[in-house]
Design a protein around this motif. Structure first.
Motif, PDB file in Angstrom:
ATOM      1  N   ASP A  27       0.851  -1.182   0.000  1.00 13.96           N
ATOM      2  CA  ASP A  27       0.000   0.000   0.000  1.00 13.96           C
ATOM      3  C   ASP A  27       0.898   1.248   0.000  1.00 13.96           C
ATOM      4  OD1 ASP A  27      -1.547   2.225   1.621  1.00 13.96           O
ATOM      5  OD2 ASP A  27      -3.064   0.837   0.881  1.00 13.96           O
ATOM      6  N   PRO A  28       0.544   2.291  -0.747  1.00  9.32           N
ATOM      7  CA  PRO A  28       1.386   3.503  -0.754  1.00  9.32           C
ATOM      8  C   PRO A  28       1.616   4.077   0.640  1.00  9.32           C
ATOM      9  CG  PRO A  28      -0.242   3.596  -2.512  1.00  9.32           C
ATOM     10  CD  PRO A  28      -0.585   2.401  -1.686  1.00  9.32           C
ATOM     11  N   ALA A  29       0.657   3.885   1.548  1.00 10.05           N
ATOM     12  CA  ALA A  29       0.789   4.408   2.911  1.00 10.05           C
ATOM     13  C   ALA A  29       1.244   3.330   3.896  1.00 10.05           C
ATOM     14  CB  ALA A  29      -0.536   5.005   3.375  1.00 10.05           C
ATOM     15  N   ALA A  30       1.826   2.257   3.390  1.00 11.45           N
ATOM     16  CA  ALA A  30       2.253   1.150   4.257  1.00 11.45           C
ATOM     17  C   ALA A  30       3.305   1.618   5.263  1.00 11.45           C
ATOM     18  CB  ALA A  30       2.820   0.016   3.416  1.00 11.45           C
ATOM     19  N   VAL A  31       3.363   0.926   6.400  1.00 11.01           N
ATOM     20  CA  VAL A  31       4.341   1.231   7.449  1.00 11.01           C
ATOM     21  C   VAL A  31       4.995  -0.075   7.886  1.00 11.01           C
ATOM     22  CG1 VAL A  31       4.717   2.158   9.764  1.00 11.01           C
ATOM     23  CG2 VAL A  31       3.032   3.226   8.254  1.00 11.01           C
ATOM     24  N   MET A  32       6.307  -0.058   7.992  1.00 10.37           N
ATOM     25  CA  MET A  32       7.051  -1.208   8.496  1.00 10.37           C
ATOM     26  C   MET A  32       7.718  -0.839   9.818  1.00 10.37           C
ATOM     27  SD  MET A  32      10.202  -3.391   6.814  1.00 10.37           S
ATOM     28  CE  MET A  32      11.394  -2.107   7.158  1.00 10.37           C
ATOM     29  N   THR A  33       7.474  -1.629  10.850  1.00 15.14           N
ATOM     30  CA  THR A  33       8.088  -1.407  12.156  1.00 15.14           C
ATOM     31  C   THR A  33       8.967  -2.599  12.482  1.00 15.14           C
ATOM     32  OG1 THR A  33       6.125  -0.193  12.886  1.00 15.14           O
ATOM     33  CG2 THR A  33       7.637  -0.956  14.599  1.00 15.14           C
ATOM     34  N   ALA A  34      10.223  -2.321  12.837  1.00 13.49           N
ATOM     35  CA  ALA A  34      11.173  -3.386  13.125  1.00 13.49           C
ATOM     36  C   ALA A  34      11.659  -3.284  14.562  1.00 13.49           C
ATOM     37  CB  ALA A  34      12.353  -3.320  12.159  1.00 13.49           C
ATOM     38  N   GLU A  35      11.929  -4.420  15.163  1.00 12.89           N
ATOM     39  CA  GLU A  35      12.438  -4.464  16.529  1.00 12.89           C
ATOM     40  C   GLU A  35      13.738  -5.262  16.579  1.00 12.89           C
ATOM     41  OE1 GLU A  35      11.490  -6.256  20.984  1.00 12.89           O
ATOM     42  OE2 GLU A  35      10.256  -6.814  19.274  1.00 12.89           O
ATOM     43  N   GLY A  36      14.788  -4.594  17.047  1.00 13.89           N
ATOM     44  CA  GLY A  36      16.060  -5.272  17.258  1.00 13.89           C
ATOM     45  C   GLY A  36      16.469  -5.279  18.711  1.00 13.89           C
ATOM     46  N   GLY A  37      15.871  -4.385  19.490  1.00 10.63           N
ATOM     47  CA  GLY A  37      16.169  -4.333  20.919  1.00 10.63           C
ATOM     48  C   GLY A  37      17.606  -3.959  21.235  1.00 10.63           C
ATOM     49  N   GLY A  38      18.322  -3.379  20.272  1.00 17.24           N
ATOM     50  CA  GLY A  38      19.726  -3.052  20.488  1.00 17.24           C
ATOM     51  C   GLY A  38      20.643  -4.255  20.348  1.00 17.24           C
ATOM     52  N   LEU A  39      20.070  -5.416  20.013  1.00 10.43           N
ATOM     53  CA  LEU A  39      20.851  -6.654  19.905  1.00 10.43           C
ATOM     54  C   LEU A  39      20.981  -7.138  18.469  1.00 10.43           C
ATOM     55  CD1 LEU A  39      19.294  -8.558  22.947  1.00 10.43           C
ATOM     56  CD2 LEU A  39      21.428  -7.242  22.887  1.00 10.43           C
ATOM     57  N   ALA A  40      20.215  -6.521  17.551  1.00  6.23           N
ATOM     58  CA  ALA A  40      20.288  -6.865  16.130  1.00  6.23           C
ATOM     59  C   ALA A  40      19.965  -5.619  15.336  1.00  6.23           C
ATOM     60  CB  ALA A  40      19.299  -7.985  15.792  1.00  6.23           C
ATOM     61  N   GLY A  41      20.521  -5.531  14.156  1.00  3.52           N
ATOM     62  CA  GLY A  41      20.288  -4.362  13.328  1.00  3.52           C
ATOM     63  C   GLY A  41      18.824  -4.227  12.945  1.00  3.52           C
ATOM     64  N   ALA A  42      18.256  -3.053  13.132  1.00  4.29           N
ATOM     65  CA  ALA A  42      16.862  -2.790  12.765  1.00  4.29           C
ATOM     66  C   ALA A  42      16.665  -1.279  12.715  1.00  4.29           C
ATOM     67  CB  ALA A  42      15.899  -3.411  13.769  1.00  4.29           C
ATOM     68  N   ALA A  43      15.764  -0.847  11.839  1.00  8.25           N
ATOM     69  CA  ALA A  43      15.454   0.574  11.765  1.00  8.25           C
ATOM     70  C   ALA A  43      14.897   1.038  13.102  1.00  8.25           C
ATOM     71  CB  ALA A  43      14.446   0.828  10.654  1.00  8.25           C
ATOM     72  N   LEU A  44      15.448   2.109  13.646  1.00 13.16           N
ATOM     73  CA  LEU A  44      15.007   2.585  14.960  1.00 13.16           C
ATOM     74  C   LEU A  44      13.650   3.269  14.893  1.00 13.16           C
ATOM     75  CD1 LEU A  44      18.351   4.003  16.408  1.00 13.16           C
ATOM     76  CD2 LEU A  44      17.256   1.797  16.879  1.00 13.16           C
ATOM     77  N   ARG A  45      13.280   3.730  13.707  1.00 15.73           N
ATOM     78  CA  ARG A  45      11.973   4.358  13.536  1.00 15.73           C
ATOM     79  C   ARG A  45      11.209   3.625  12.437  1.00 15.73           C
ATOM     80  NH1 ARG A  45      15.630   8.440  14.268  1.00 15.73           N
ATOM     81  NH2 ARG A  45      15.234   9.884  16.005  1.00 15.73           N
ATOM     82  N   PRO A  46       9.880   3.653  12.494  1.00  9.03           N
ATOM     83  CA  PRO A  46       9.104   3.006  11.432  1.00  9.03           C
ATOM     84  C   PRO A  46       9.458   3.551  10.059  1.00  9.03           C
ATOM     85  CG  PRO A  46       7.692   3.571  13.294  1.00  9.03           C
ATOM     86  CD  PRO A  46       9.022   4.218  13.564  1.00  9.03           C
ATOM     87  N   VAL A  47       9.458   2.677   9.074  1.00  9.53           N
ATOM     88  CA  VAL A  47       9.689   3.065   7.684  1.00  9.53           C
ATOM     89  C   VAL A  47       8.317   3.240   7.042  1.00  9.53           C
ATOM     90  CG1 VAL A  47      10.739   2.441   5.483  1.00  9.53           C
ATOM     91  CG2 VAL A  47      11.848   1.762   7.634  1.00  9.53           C
ATOM     92  N   ALA A  48       8.029   4.433   6.554  1.00 13.88           N
ATOM     93  CA  ALA A  48       6.699   4.750   6.027  1.00 13.88           C
ATOM     94  C   ALA A  48       6.743   4.919   4.523  1.00 13.88           C
ATOM     95  CB  ALA A  48       6.158   6.019   6.687  1.00 13.88           C
ATOM     96  N   GLY A  49       5.694   4.425   3.862  1.00 16.16           N
ATOM     97  CA  GLY A  49       5.572   4.576   2.419  1.00 16.16           C
ATOM     98  C   GLY A  49       5.988   3.312   1.690  1.00 16.16           C
TER      99      GLY A  49
END
Length: 309
Positions: free
Chosen positions: A210-232
């Motif tokens: 979806d054009p307005a899709a949002v991806m949220t990732a969790e690494g907990g500081g123990l694995a690489g992950a975007a610290l903020r949601p990726v939007a679009g």
């Protein structure tokens, strides 16, 4: 029920564990914390003097009340902990059996203790619950999901039945406002995402998102992950393709996650990522939740099923 036969029957008491665990996981979003809460409730039960246990007409109601109060305490402290968490915090991703998505996977799981993986345990639903106050969450889950009488809920929350009804109604509005219309074809959409991701086909991914899709990732500081949601959708597609470029040898598997079709990424037999999806009304992907914290992936074995506990 009354007397020793009702109040102290070991079979009746232990038979409540599955229901308690199902409720506690939905309240807390953490299987480990849910197990601890249920264990604490049982510890308090067995710590009661025999005469006091004999007086309890319904051990199940007593255990529900105590477990609910323990969960309330945990939720209060969890909010402070999660504010200090590195990046986003997501509920635990639970592995479903590939042939039976409504059941936890793995031969080590005792069916009598298993969580029921239904619509009230999907990642989308649990994320909406996270936005509620602890009292709203308890009132809504016990009333709308588990169908407990309002009088019992009032005992858990130490509030009047009328106040509990108001809390459940407020939470119900949050669920209605925060949950998109159900969309079919999730398994097919996830399969297409998998193929496009493996091919690093950004155009195909953009078409599936979806054009307005949002991806949220969790690494907990123990694995690489975007610290903020990726939007679009376009941004997410490029992000996913970039991950594929930086992770040679990554294998994607279609696996049930919290009872719905999802993806598991592993390298050399080790699960590194679990992704859950939510679709928009047109069956394009609206939300992606990516769990990469290795502490939360201990329940996923090499084949995407949970390892023995």
């Amino acid at each position: 029920m009354s007397g020793r036969t009702a109040g102290a029957d070991p079979g009746e008491v232990t038979g409540e564990r599955r229901q308690l665990l199902n409720g506690a996981y939905r309240l807390l979003g953490s299987l480990a914390e849910a197990e601890d809460a249920v264990q604490e409730a049982y510890a308090r039960w067995y710590a009661l003097p025999d005469p006091r246990r004999d007086e309890i007409a319904s051990p199940g109601a007593w255990l529900t009340t105590v477990t609910g109060r323990v969960c309330l305490d945990v939720l209060g402290s969890a909010r402070a902990r999660r504010e200090r968490y590195v990046g986003a915090w997501l509920p635990d991703a639970l592995p479903g059996h590939p042939g039976h998505p409504g059941r936890l996977a793995g031969p080590s799981c005792d069916p009598a203790d298993q969580l029921v993986l239904d619509e009230s345990v999907t990642m989308a639903f649990l994320v909406v619950l996270e936005a509620m106050t602890p009292a709203e969450r308890v009132a809504f889950l016990l009333h709308d999901v588990f169908r407990y009488p309002v009088a019992e809920i009032a005992g858990v929350l130490d509030r009047t039945p009328a106040a509990c009804k108001q809390l459940a109604a407020s939470a119900r509005r949050r669920v209605r406002d925060g949950s998109p219309a159900p969309a079919g074809g999730q398994a097919e959409t996830v399969q297409r995402v998998k193929k496009a991701w493996e091919a690093k086909d950004i155009a195909a991914l953009v078409d599936l998102l979806d054009p307005a899709a949002v991806m949220t990732a969790e690494g907990g500081g123990l694995a690489g992950a975007a610290l903020r949601p990726v939007a679009g959708g376009a941004h997410i597609a490029r992000y996913m393709a970039g991950i594929a470029d930086r992770a040679p040898g990554l294998e994607l598997l279609e696996r049930p996650v919290n009872g719905t079709p999802g993806l598991v990424a592993r390298r050399a037999g080790t699960v590194l990522t679990v992704a859950a999806f939510d679709l928009a009304a047109d069956s394009r992907v609206a939300r992606i939740w990516v769990v990469r914290n290795p502490e939360k992936l201990r329940g996923w074995a090499e084949d995407g099923a949970p390892s023995a506990r």
